[in-house]
Write a protein that holds these residues in place. Structure first.
Motif, PDB file in Angstrom:
ATOM      1  N   ILE A 265      -9.243   3.273  22.034  1.00 41.27           N
ATOM      2  CA  ILE A 265      -8.722   2.794  20.745  1.00 41.27           C
ATOM      3  C   ILE A 265      -9.884   2.299  19.866  1.00 41.27           C
ATOM      4  N   PRO A 266      -9.873   2.596  18.555  1.00 36.91           N
ATOM      5  CA  PRO A 266     -10.951   2.062  17.709  1.00 36.91           C
ATOM      6  C   PRO A 266     -10.861   0.528  17.641  1.00 36.91           C
ATOM      7  N   GLN A 267     -12.007  -0.105  17.612  1.00 41.05           N
ATOM      8  CA  GLN A 267     -12.007  -1.575  17.563  1.00 41.05           C
ATOM      9  C   GLN A 267     -11.585  -2.074  16.183  1.00 41.05           C
ATOM     10  N   GLU A 268     -11.974  -1.314  15.170  1.00 38.33           N
ATOM     11  CA  GLU A 268     -11.651  -1.755  13.813  1.00 38.33           C
ATOM     12  C   GLU A 268     -10.733  -0.757  13.134  1.00 38.33           C
ATOM     13  N   SER A 269     -10.037  -1.252  12.132  1.00 41.08           N
ATOM     14  CA  SER A 269      -9.053  -0.412  11.429  1.00 41.08           C
ATOM     15  C   SER A 269      -9.701   0.852  10.857  1.00 41.08           C
ATOM     16  N   VAL A 270      -9.018   1.986  11.056  1.00 43.05           N
ATOM     17  CA  VAL A 270      -9.470   3.245  10.461  1.00 43.05           C
ATOM     18  C   VAL A 270      -8.735   3.407   9.138  1.00 43.05           C
ATOM     19  N   ASP A 271      -9.460   3.835   8.152  1.00 41.77           N
ATOM     20  CA  ASP A 271      -8.907   4.035   6.825  1.00 41.77           C
ATOM     21  C   ASP A 271      -7.771   5.069   6.859  1.00 41.77           C
ATOM     22  N   PHE A 272      -6.680   4.825   6.129  1.00 41.81           N
ATOM     23  CA  PHE A 272      -5.534   5.742   6.200  1.00 41.81           C
ATOM     24  C   PHE A 272      -5.903   7.154   5.744  1.00 41.81           C
TER      25      PHE A 272
ATOM     26  N   ASP B 191       0.819  -1.220   0.000  1.00 41.95           N
ATOM     27  CA  ASP B 191       0.000   0.000   0.000  1.00 41.95           C
ATOM     28  C   ASP B 191       0.850   1.267   0.000  1.00 41.95           C
ATOM     29  N   PHE B 192       2.152   1.090   0.211  1.00 44.61           N
ATOM     30  CA  PHE B 192       3.037   2.252   0.343  1.00 44.61           C
ATOM     31  C   PHE B 192       2.928   3.213  -0.845  1.00 44.61           C
ATOM     32  N   PRO B 193       3.089   2.689  -2.092  1.00 45.66           N
ATOM     33  CA  PRO B 193       3.040   3.623  -3.233  1.00 45.66           C
ATOM     34  C   PRO B 193       1.720   4.392  -3.313  1.00 45.66           C
ATOM     35  N   LYS B 194       0.650   3.765  -2.854  1.00 45.02           N
ATOM     36  CA  LYS B 194      -0.662   4.408  -2.947  1.00 45.02           C
ATOM     37  C   LYS B 194      -0.743   5.660  -2.038  1.00 45.02           C
ATOM     38  N   HIS B 195      -0.087   5.586  -0.874  1.00 47.29           N
ATOM     39  CA  HIS B 195      -0.277   6.663   0.106  1.00 47.29           C
ATOM     40  C   HIS B 195       0.887   7.639   0.219  1.00 47.29           C
ATOM     41  N   ILE B 196       2.055   7.226  -0.254  1.00 51.32           N
ATOM     42  CA  ILE B 196       3.217   8.092  -0.052  1.00 51.32           C
ATOM     43  C   ILE B 196       2.991   9.470  -0.684  1.00 51.32           C
ATOM     44  N   GLY B 197       2.298   9.473  -1.819  1.00 47.32           N
ATOM     45  CA  GLY B 197       2.031  10.752  -2.508  1.00 47.32           C
ATOM     46  C   GLY B 197       1.179  11.677  -1.651  1.00 47.32           C
TER      47      GLY B 197
ATOM     48  N   GLN C 116      -8.589   8.649   6.201  1.00 48.83           N
ATOM     49  CA  GLN C 116      -9.256   9.292   7.333  1.00 48.83           C
ATOM     50  C   GLN C 116      -8.245   9.688   8.423  1.00 48.83           C
ATOM     51  N   ILE C 117      -7.257   8.827   8.623  1.00 48.91           N
ATOM     52  CA  ILE C 117      -6.213   9.143   9.620  1.00 48.91           C
ATOM     53  C   ILE C 117      -5.504  10.440   9.216  1.00 48.91           C
ATOM     54  N   LEU C 118      -5.187  10.542   7.933  1.00 51.49           N
ATOM     55  CA  LEU C 118      -4.484  11.731   7.447  1.00 51.49           C
ATOM     56  C   LEU C 118      -5.361  12.981   7.570  1.00 51.49           C
ATOM     57  N   GLU C 119      -6.642  12.821   7.266  1.00 52.65           N
ATOM     58  CA  GLU C 119      -7.565  13.959   7.402  1.00 52.65           C
ATOM     59  C   GLU C 119      -7.650  14.419   8.853  1.00 52.65           C
TER      60      GLU C 119
END
Ligand SMILES: Cc1ncc(COP(=O)(O)O)c(C=O)c1O
Length: 477
Positions: free
Chosen positions: A47-54, A6-12, A56-59
């Protein structure tokens, strides 16, 4: 939860934010306007029980964290001392995090240990430290000074305090202007804060060597054991410089450890015009300065040099079986050179910065900051009732409102002007107290500082100064 793929998708997204941050930094308010609890209350209590979308984390980072930050890289951040960085250092930090290495011993990353060794030599040579000394990167000057005082303590007690505990008659001396980290270190090293002896300063806020010698003699007569002296090159309050050579000679005479704290001003020692401040360094025992303050290298990066490496290692080396390696003795295992076992790979950012700037680039940038401070001084010095407490020191300018009615009134008005300036949130200044007088400090040390930034600072200070001055005159009339 992200995977390597997933790195290439988010690094930008991350680098886009970094680009935007740097290109808009001048438009941002320097200091966060958050009140106590504002940010805390925006963060869920569990802590959230389920994974938060990246995304959303960035926002959330942008909407919750960024408004709660004070922008230390803002060119109009003139407060405290800077903790400046540079693009080169940022890239190195990125790579360091990518490698994620824990560089406690040579074996755990040979390149990190050997690059650190070389960087220490490069810096040692441009600072004018004797070639026989060795250096190590610590997290902060506070830690380095603690290490220095512990080593001094061990030497003064024949290396017995680590084993048996610390006697309560060891004395350490520093000027009344010394940084609070010295007092803290006295407590942590078990010598007791009350055994830090404060030595008087002259009208330049520099330690008076004759008072130091008198204090040492008096302690000896009273059955105390003089252990160390801390010399400051560039005090936190006003960048005053203690006379190293005279103090180091006194240390030599009484066999007392001489530690030099050049946490901020150390960077200026790479300029030949300030080389005289290092006269006598060969007589001293240890020296610390922070490239993370004014040498364009991100926090944390504090550089500690020592004359006798064996004494240092003797104090801090502990060798459990699981840390024994077959290169022991042939390499530097830096975990033995300070307090923590685990160590970040900090030499990489220094290497990137020192190469990319080159000595000339570093010198030009420092001189530019010093010239800009002088320019600010010239523009402010004739403001009504403004008293400079000294000519600019390096890139620092120090002044207050001088009221005919005396200190109390001067302090009240200086504080009022200071608050008004900071309330604009376009610049950020901090204050100090010199001889009971409240003083405004302006430090011009941000890496990418330009004349236009200083013009803005001059304009904001002048407008608020003149306005307050006029109000006082009107009230009196
Ligand atoms: C003269 C002096 N010594 C020590 C320190 C402590 O530095 P650090 O934050 O790296 O511990 C400072 C911090 O500003 C300082 O000005």
């Amino acid at each position: 939860m992200l995977e390597i793929k997933d790195f290439p998708k988010h690094i930008g997204q991350v680098t886009d934010w970094i680009k935007e941050y740097y290109s808009t930094i001048r438009e941002r308010k320097v200091k966060s306007e958050a009140g106590p609890g504002d940010i805390y209350n925006l963060i869920p209590p569990g802590i959230p029980q389920e994974s938060v979308d990246f995304d959303q984390i960035l926002e959330q980072f942008k909407s919750i964290v960024v408004p709660g930050m004070t922008h230390w890289q803002h060119p109009n951040f003139h407060a405290y001392f800077p903790a400046n960085g540079s693009i080169e250092s940022l890239f190195a930090e990125f790579i360091t995090a990518t490698l994620g290495a824990q560089c406690m011993i040579w074996d755990t990353s040979p390149a990190a240990a050997e690059l650190e060794e070389r960087m220490m030599e490069w810096l040692r040579d441009i600072l004018g430290i004797p070639k026989s000394w060795t250096g190590v990167i610590q997290d902060t000057a506070s830690s380095a000074t603690l290490v220095a005082l512990i080593t001094a303590r061990e030497r003064a007690t024949n290396f017995e305090s680590n084993e048996n505990g610390t006697p309560q008659n060891l004395r350490v001396y520093s000027s009344s202007q010394t940084h609070s980290s010295i007092e803290k270190a006295m407590g942590v090293a078990g010598m007791g804060r009350k055994n830090l002896v404060s030595i008087g300063v002259d009208d330049q806020q520099a330690m008076i060597p004759s008072e130091l010698e008198s204090a040492i003699i008096s302690d000896l007569e009273g059955g105390k054991k003089p252990c160390a002296v801390v010399v400051t090159i560039g005090t936190t309050s006003t960048l005053a410089v203690d006379p190293l050579e005279q103090i180091a000679r006194i240390c030599e005479k009484y066999k007392v450890w001489c530690h030099v704290d050049a946490a901020y001003a150390g960077s200026a020692l790479i300029l030949p015009e300030y080389g005289q401040w290092m006269k006598g360094i060969e007589v001293a025992d240890s020296f610390v300065f922070n490239p993370h303050k004014w040498l364009f290298t991100h926090f944390d990066c504090s550089v500690y040099f020592i004359k006798n490496q064996e004494e240092l290692v003797r104090c801090f080396s502990i060798l459990p079986a699981y840390l024994k390696t077959n290169v022991l003795g042939q390499v530097n295992d830096y975990r033995d050179w300070g307090i923590p076992l685990g160590r970040r790979f900090r030499a990489l950012k220094l290497w990137f910065v020192l190469q990319s700037y080159g000595l000339q680039g570093l010198q030009e940038t420092l001189r530019k900051h010093i010239q800009l401070a002088d320019y600010l001084y010239q523009k402010l010095k004739d403001l009504p009732n403004l008293k400079m407490i000294c000519p600019p020191r390096l890139n620092g300018v120090f002044f207050h409102y001088n009221h005919d009615e005396g200190k109390e009134m001067s302090n009240k008005i200086t504080s009022e002007i200071h608050q008004k300036i900071n309330a604009t949130n376009q610049v950020y200044l901090t204050h100090t107290v010199v001889n009971d007088i409240g003083v405004i400090r302006v430090i011009c040390g941000q890496t990418y500082l330009e004349k236009a930034d200083i013009d803005k600072t001059i304009d904001i200070i002048s407008r608020n100064w003149n306005h307050t001055h006029e109000t006082i005159r009107t009230d009196v009339n």
